[in-house]
Design a protein around this motif. Structure first.
Motif, short mmCIF file in Angstrom:
data_model
loop_
_atom_site.label_atom_id
_atom_site.label_comp_id
_atom_site.label_asym_id
_atom_site.label_seq_id
_atom_site.Cartn_x
_atom_site.Cartn_y
_atom_site.Cartn_z
N LEU A 16 52.67 -112.17 54.84
CA LEU A 16 51.54 -112.01 55.74
C LEU A 16 51.91 -112.42 57.16
N LEU A 17 52.61 -113.53 57.30
CA LEU A 17 53.04 -113.97 58.63
C LEU A 17 53.96 -112.94 59.28
N GLN A 18 54.87 -112.38 58.50
CA GLN A 18 55.77 -111.36 59.03
C GLN A 18 55.01 -110.12 59.46
N LEU A 19 54.02 -109.72 58.66
CA LEU A 19 53.21 -108.56 59.01
C LEU A 19 52.45 -108.79 60.31
N LEU A 20 51.86 -109.97 60.44
CA LEU A 20 51.15 -110.31 61.67
C LEU A 20 52.10 -110.37 62.85
N GLN A 21 53.30 -110.85 62.61
CA GLN A 21 54.30 -110.90 63.69
C GLN A 21 54.63 -109.51 64.19
N GLN A 25 48.00 -107.88 65.87
CA GLN A 25 46.60 -108.07 65.52
C GLN A 25 46.25 -107.09 64.39
N VAL A 26 45.78 -107.65 63.26
CA VAL A 26 45.61 -106.84 62.04
C VAL A 26 44.31 -107.25 61.36
N THR A 27 43.58 -106.29 60.82
CA THR A 27 42.39 -106.58 60.03
C THR A 27 42.78 -106.92 58.60
N VAL A 28 41.84 -107.51 57.88
CA VAL A 28 42.08 -107.81 56.46
C VAL A 28 42.38 -106.54 55.69
N GLU A 29 41.62 -105.50 55.96
CA GLU A 29 41.81 -104.23 55.24
C GLU A 29 43.20 -103.65 55.51
N MET A 31 45.89 -105.35 56.33
CA MET A 31 46.86 -106.19 55.63
C MET A 31 46.88 -105.87 54.14
N ALA A 32 45.70 -105.71 53.56
CA ALA A 32 45.62 -105.41 52.13
C ALA A 32 46.30 -104.08 51.81
N GLN A 33 46.08 -103.08 52.64
CA GLN A 33 46.70 -101.78 52.41
C GLN A 33 48.21 -101.85 52.56
N ALA A 34 48.69 -102.55 53.61
CA ALA A 34 50.12 -102.63 53.87
C ALA A 34 50.86 -103.38 52.77
N MET A 35 50.20 -104.37 52.17
CA MET A 35 50.86 -105.21 51.19
C MET A 35 50.53 -104.85 49.75
N GLY A 36 49.62 -103.88 49.56
CA GLY A 36 49.26 -103.50 48.20
C GLY A 36 48.49 -104.57 47.47
N LEU A 37 47.63 -105.30 48.20
CA LEU A 37 46.84 -106.38 47.61
C LEU A 37 45.36 -106.09 47.77
N SER A 39 41.65 -106.98 49.06
CA SER A 39 41.19 -107.66 50.28
C SER A 39 40.81 -109.11 50.00
N ALA A 40 40.22 -109.36 48.83
CA ALA A 40 39.83 -110.73 48.48
C ALA A 40 41.06 -111.63 48.37
N THR A 41 42.17 -111.10 47.85
CA THR A 41 43.41 -111.88 47.74
C THR A 41 43.95 -112.22 49.13
N VAL A 42 43.93 -111.22 50.02
CA VAL A 42 44.39 -111.46 51.39
C VAL A 42 43.54 -112.53 52.06
N ARG A 43 42.22 -112.47 51.87
CA ARG A 43 41.34 -113.46 52.50
C ARG A 43 41.64 -114.87 52.00
N ARG A 44 41.94 -115.01 50.72
CA ARG A 44 42.25 -116.35 50.19
C ARG A 44 43.51 -116.91 50.86
N HIS A 45 44.53 -116.06 51.02
CA HIS A 45 45.74 -116.54 51.68
C HIS A 45 45.49 -116.82 53.16
N LEU A 46 44.68 -116.00 53.80
CA LEU A 46 44.36 -116.24 55.22
C LEU A 46 43.61 -117.54 55.40
#
Length: 222
Positions: A16-21, A25-29, A31-37, A39-46
């Motif tokens: 996630l940090l690498q993706l943001l780097q 600027q990235v939305t939760v959606e 990030m979820a699409q890019a990582m195959g996760l 959205s709820a999982t991404v939010r927990r890590h965020l």
């Protein structure tokens, strides 16, 4: 005493940090699409990354509909990605130890630092020079990407009309380079030496750009 620890880049939070780097600027959606996760999982890590002050967010308004939120790395978040300040110190010391009196006859301290960082880049190049033997420019670019990965620069490359562009999304010397831009000469010199052609920097992380971009000429090879 505070001990800084890099986030492992092969973990979900590290990715996630690498993706943001890379995207800044990235939305939760997104990030979820890019990582195959989910959205709820991404939010927990965020939530954890925000708790640790590695990630923050801002509200971005759309032309229509409800506002949405984009996430970005804080300065602490940038610093949790791979850093090699010990390598920088070691290279500089090796160069300084090898200086002779005529090297010290520079016009200014800034000129001396520029010389030290250029020579540090040549030292890095010498560590990898035998990997370039007998290769054409395209093969050297492919090899340099693997070298830049070893040097923690998080690189990508693309073929363009007059050569190549190499994009680096991580600076292992980031905080020092912001304060002392001459540090950037080390990687530029290494690339020029190993690729044996003209290379110049088009974008720079230390100057506030989203990445370092190096333009590699296919017409002025040595």
């Amino acid at each position: 005493m505070h001990i800084r620890r890099d986030v492992a880049t092969n973990t979900t939070r590290g990715r996630l940090l690498q993706l943001l780097q890379r995207r800044q600027q990235v939305t939760v959606e997104e990030m979820a699409q890019a990582m195959g996760l989910a959205s709820a999982t991404v939010r927990r890590h965020l939530d954890i990354l925000q708790r640790d002050q590695l990630v923050s967010w801002t509200e971005a308004r759309r032309q229509t509909g409800r506002p949405h939120y984009v996430f970005f790395l804080t300065e602490n978040g940038h610093e949790r990605l791979p850093r090699q300040y010990d390598r920088l110190a070691s290279l500089m010391l090796l160069v300084v130890i090898a200086l002779d009196p005529k090297d010290l006859a520079q016009e200014s301290g800034a000129d001396l630092v520029n010389m030290v960082m250029s020579r540090a880049g040549r030292l890095m190049a010498e560590e990898h020079r035998n990997q370039m033997a007998g290769k054409d420019l395209g093969q050297r670019v492919e090899k340099i990407i693997r070298i830049l990965e070893q040097e923690s620069l998080s690189p990508e490359w693309e073929k363009v009309q007059d050569g190549y562009r190499i994009h680096c999304y991580n600076c292992p010397f980031h905080r020092v380079a912001i304060a002392y831009p001459s540090v950037c000469l080390s990687h530029l010199e290494m690339l020029s030496e190993l690729l044996a052609t003209d290379v110049w920097r088009e974008e720079c992380l230390a100057q506030g750009d989203g990445r370092c971009t190096y333009v590699v000429s296919a017409t002025n090879q040595g």
